[in-house]
Write a protein that holds these residues in place. Structure first.
Motif, PDB file in Angstrom:
ATOM      1  N   VAL A   1      52.128  27.754  21.880  1.00 52.99           N
ATOM      2  CA  VAL A   1      52.023  29.185  22.164  1.00 52.99           C
ATOM      3  C   VAL A   1      52.586  29.473  23.540  1.00 52.99           C
ATOM      4  O   VAL A   1      52.235  28.805  24.514  1.00 52.99           O
ATOM      5  CB  VAL A   1      50.553  29.654  22.103  1.00 52.99           C
ATOM      6  CG1 VAL A   1      50.447  31.126  22.471  1.00 52.99           C
ATOM      7  CG2 VAL A   1      49.972  29.411  20.720  1.00 52.99           C
ATOM      8  N   ASP A   2      53.488  30.463  23.641  1.00 57.06           N
ATOM      9  CA  ASP A   2      54.009  30.867  24.947  1.00 57.06           C
ATOM     10  C   ASP A   2      54.135  32.386  25.002  1.00 57.06           C
ATOM     11  O   ASP A   2      53.854  33.089  24.026  1.00 57.06           O
ATOM     12  CB  ASP A   2      55.350  30.194  25.250  1.00 57.06           C
ATOM     13  CG  ASP A   2      56.440  30.520  24.236  1.00 57.06           C
ATOM     14  OD1 ASP A   2      56.312  31.533  23.510  1.00 57.06           O
ATOM     15  OD2 ASP A   2      57.431  29.773  24.175  1.00 57.06           O
ATOM     16  N   HIS A   3      54.540  32.888  26.154  1.00 56.29           N
ATOM     17  CA  HIS A   3      54.621  34.329  26.380  1.00 56.29           C
ATOM     18  C   HIS A   3      55.546  35.011  25.376  1.00 56.29           C
ATOM     19  O   HIS A   3      55.208  36.067  24.812  1.00 56.29           O
ATOM     20  CB  HIS A   3      55.110  34.577  27.815  1.00 56.29           C
ATOM     21  CG  HIS A   3      55.073  36.016  28.241  1.00 56.29           C
ATOM     22  ND1 HIS A   3      56.097  36.900  27.944  1.00 56.29           N
ATOM     23  CD2 HIS A   3      54.137  36.734  28.916  1.00 56.29           C
ATOM     24  CE1 HIS A   3      55.796  38.089  28.442  1.00 56.29           C
ATOM     25  NE2 HIS A   3      54.618  38.022  29.033  1.00 56.29           N
ATOM     26  N   THR A   4      56.708  34.430  25.136  1.00 59.36           N
ATOM     27  CA  THR A   4      57.689  35.033  24.222  1.00 59.36           C
ATOM     28  C   THR A   4      57.121  35.175  22.819  1.00 59.36           C
ATOM     29  O   THR A   4      57.264  36.220  22.167  1.00 59.36           O
ATOM     30  CB  THR A   4      58.972  34.179  24.187  1.00 59.36           C
ATOM     31  OG1 THR A   4      59.513  34.092  25.503  1.00 59.36           O
ATOM     32  CG2 THR A   4      60.005  34.785  23.250  1.00 59.36           C
ATOM     33  N   ARG A   5      56.459  34.127  22.350  1.00 58.48           N
ATOM     34  CA  ARG A   5      55.899  34.145  20.992  1.00 58.48           C
ATOM     35  C   ARG A   5      54.791  35.187  20.879  1.00 58.48           C
ATOM     36  O   ARG A   5      54.740  35.952  19.905  1.00 58.48           O
ATOM     37  CB  ARG A   5      55.360  32.764  20.625  1.00 58.48           C
ATOM     38  CG  ARG A   5      54.653  32.758  19.277  1.00 58.48           C
ATOM     39  CD  ARG A   5      54.255  31.389  18.818  1.00 58.48           C
ATOM     40  NE  ARG A   5      53.635  31.470  17.504  1.00 58.48           N
ATOM     41  CZ  ARG A   5      53.473  30.451  16.693  1.00 58.48           C
ATOM     42  NH1 ARG A   5      53.881  29.250  17.058  1.00 58.48           N
ATOM     43  NH2 ARG A   5      52.903  30.604  15.517  1.00 58.48           N
ATOM     44  N   VAL A   6      53.893  35.208  21.852  1.00 58.65           N
ATOM     45  CA  VAL A   6      52.776  36.154  21.795  1.00 58.65           C
ATOM     46  C   VAL A   6      53.279  37.587  21.861  1.00 58.65           C
ATOM     47  O   VAL A   6      52.807  38.455  21.122  1.00 58.65           O
ATOM     48  CB  VAL A   6      51.766  35.866  22.922  1.00 58.65           C
ATOM     49  CG1 VAL A   6      50.723  36.981  23.019  1.00 58.65           C
ATOM     50  CG2 VAL A   6      51.078  34.535  22.678  1.00 58.65           C
ATOM     51  N   ARG A   7      54.256  37.842  22.720  1.00 62.31           N
ATOM     52  CA  ARG A   7      54.791  39.210  22.821  1.00 62.31           C
ATOM     53  C   ARG A   7      55.415  39.631  21.500  1.00 62.31           C
ATOM     54  O   ARG A   7      55.229  40.780  21.054  1.00 62.31           O
ATOM     55  CB  ARG A   7      55.824  39.287  23.945  1.00 62.31           C
ATOM     56  CG  ARG A   7      56.160  40.714  24.350  1.00 62.31           C
ATOM     57  CD  ARG A   7      57.154  40.749  25.516  1.00 62.31           C
ATOM     58  NE  ARG A   7      57.200  42.055  26.149  1.00 62.31           N
ATOM     59  CZ  ARG A   7      57.845  43.116  25.679  1.00 62.31           C
ATOM     60  NH1 ARG A   7      58.518  43.019  24.535  1.00 62.31           N
ATOM     61  NH2 ARG A   7      57.831  44.262  26.319  1.00 62.31           N
ATOM     62  N   ALA A   8      56.145  38.727  20.864  1.00 68.06           N
ATOM     63  CA  ALA A   8      56.763  39.040  19.568  1.00 68.06           C
ATOM     64  C   ALA A   8      55.691  39.321  18.515  1.00 68.06           C
ATOM     65  O   ALA A   8      55.840  40.230  17.689  1.00 68.06           O
ATOM     66  CB  ALA A   8      57.656  37.889  19.124  1.00 68.06           C
ATOM     67  N   ASP A   9      54.598  38.559  18.563  1.00 67.72           N
ATOM     68  CA  ASP A   9      53.508  38.777  17.612  1.00 67.72           C
ATOM     69  C   ASP A   9      52.856  40.140  17.833  1.00 67.72           C
ATOM     70  O   ASP A   9      52.491  40.828  16.880  1.00 67.72           O
ATOM     71  CB  ASP A   9      52.453  37.673  17.751  1.00 67.72           C
ATOM     72  CG  ASP A   9      52.885  36.366  17.098  1.00 67.72           C
ATOM     73  OD1 ASP A   9      53.809  36.401  16.259  1.00 67.72           O
ATOM     74  OD2 ASP A   9      52.301  35.321  17.428  1.00 67.72           O
ATOM     75  N   ILE A  10      52.694  40.530  19.096  1.00 67.35           N
ATOM     76  CA  ILE A  10      52.091  41.827  19.400  1.00 67.35           C
ATOM     77  C   ILE A  10      52.980  42.959  18.893  1.00 67.35           C
ATOM     78  O   ILE A  10      52.501  43.921  18.278  1.00 67.35           O
ATOM     79  CB  ILE A  10      51.836  41.979  20.911  1.00 67.35           C
ATOM     80  CG1 ILE A  10      50.758  40.994  21.358  1.00 67.35           C
ATOM     81  CG2 ILE A  10      51.424  43.412  21.255  1.00 67.35           C
ATOM     82  CD1 ILE A  10      50.603  40.902  22.858  1.00 67.35           C
ATOM     83  N   VAL A  11      54.284  42.845  19.116  1.00 70.03           N
ATOM     84  CA  VAL A  11      55.215  43.870  18.637  1.00 70.03           C
ATOM     85  C   VAL A  11      55.165  43.935  17.112  1.00 70.03           C
ATOM     86  O   VAL A  11      55.184  45.020  16.525  1.00 70.03           O
ATOM     87  CB  VAL A  11      56.643  43.580  19.136  1.00 70.03           C
ATOM     88  CG1 VAL A  11      57.653  44.494  18.449  1.00 70.03           C
ATOM     89  CG2 VAL A  11      56.716  43.750  20.651  1.00 70.03           C
ATOM     90  N   ARG A  12      55.059  42.772  16.464  1.00 69.06           N
ATOM     91  CA  ARG A  12      54.986  42.736  14.998  1.00 69.06           C
ATOM     92  C   ARG A  12      53.707  43.395  14.489  1.00 69.06           C
ATOM     93  O   ARG A  12      53.731  44.131  13.496  1.00 69.06           O
ATOM     94  CB  ARG A  12      55.057  41.279  14.523  1.00 69.06           C
ATOM     95  CG  ARG A  12      54.811  41.077  13.032  1.00 69.06           C
ATOM     96  CD  ARG A  12      55.016  39.620  12.633  1.00 69.06           C
ATOM     97  NE  ARG A  12      54.127  38.720  13.341  1.00 69.06           N
ATOM     98  CZ  ARG A  12      52.878  38.439  12.955  1.00 69.06           C
ATOM     99  NH1 ARG A  12      52.385  39.007  11.871  1.00 69.06           N
ATOM    100  NH2 ARG A  12      52.146  37.588  13.640  1.00 69.06           N
ATOM    101  N   LEU A  13      52.604  43.132  15.164  1.00 65.74           N
ATOM    102  CA  LEU A  13      51.309  43.617  14.689  1.00 65.74           C
ATOM    103  C   LEU A  13      50.968  45.027  15.154  1.00 65.74           C
ATOM    104  O   LEU A  13      50.330  45.789  14.433  1.00 65.74           O
ATOM    105  CB  LEU A  13      50.196  42.656  15.140  1.00 65.74           C
ATOM    106  CG  LEU A  13      50.240  41.257  14.517  1.00 65.74           C
ATOM    107  CD1 LEU A  13      49.293  40.320  15.243  1.00 65.74           C
ATOM    108  CD2 LEU A  13      49.904  41.330  13.033  1.00 65.74           C
TER     109      LEU A  13
END
Length: 204
Positions: free
Chosen positions: A54-66
């Motif tokens: 888990v890193d910043h890029t992945r979490v940010r992408a998940d937030i945008v998706r959700l």
């Protein structure tokens, strides 16, 4: 409580507001706290989560998706202190804005607004007026801060570090941050143990 925060923990709380604004959100949720804890890739929390994939890029992408980069401009920003729940509903296929539109179509415009005599929820320390230019913390995000303090007490620490905040996210368990971590396959028990060891090394 805030006087017990370490510099890194304070910076993470401030950074959560920055992350929220950059995403165009009108609230600070557990997901923004998680992003803030991942902002410095060399910080202990970020390194521990990186090992879990888990890193910043992945979490940010998940937030945008959700959640999306911002809320539907046609209906305005969500102002409810539990706005994070809207993201959780979206993750299981329920669009809160669509529900609101359907209610207004059936019961008329403004059906969800407060009527005369009703009072909005009282603002607390972390829920500043909209005019202040600062986003309010959701109820879950405030709970994470409280649980971070409890984790520090449990470990007999007289300070609250970034690791304690991450432990608070895990202990809260129902916010969008926890959901994102679970979807990424993070083992909460293992992560909790690694964060505790990191804190113990600092205290040694």
């Amino acid at each position: 409580m805030f006087e017990r925060f370490t510099t890194s923990a304070r910076e993470s709380v401030v950074r959560a507001g920055t992350e929220s604004r950059e995403l165009g959100h009108s609230f600070i949720g557990t997901e923004h706290l998680l992003l803030a804890l991942l902002a410095d890739p060399q910080a202990p929390v970020a390194l521990t989560l990186h090992d879990a994939g888990v890193d910043h890029t992945r979490v940010r992408a998940d937030i945008v998706r959700l959640v999306g980069p911002s809320h539907d401009p046609a209906t305005g920003p969500l102002s409810d202190p539990d706005a994070e729940d809207a993201a959780a509903l979206k993750a299981i296929g329920i669009d809160l804005n669509a529900v609101r539109r359907a209610i207004e179509q059936n019961f008329g415009p403004g059906a969800l607004r407060l009527t005369r005599g009703e009072t909005p929820r009282r603002r607390g320390f972390l829920r500043r007026p909209t005019g202040s230019g600062r986003s309010p913390f959701t109820a879950r995000a405030k709970k994470v801060l409280e649980l971070g303090l409890r984790e520090a007490v449990r470990l007999k620490h007289n300070y609250i570090a970034a690791e304690h905040l991450m432990l608070g996210i895990l202990r809260e368990g129902n916010g969008l941050a926890a959901q994102i971590l679970a979807e990424a396959g993070v083992d909460f028990d293992r992560l909790r143990a690694e964060l505790t060891r990191s804190l113990q090394r600092k205290a040694a």
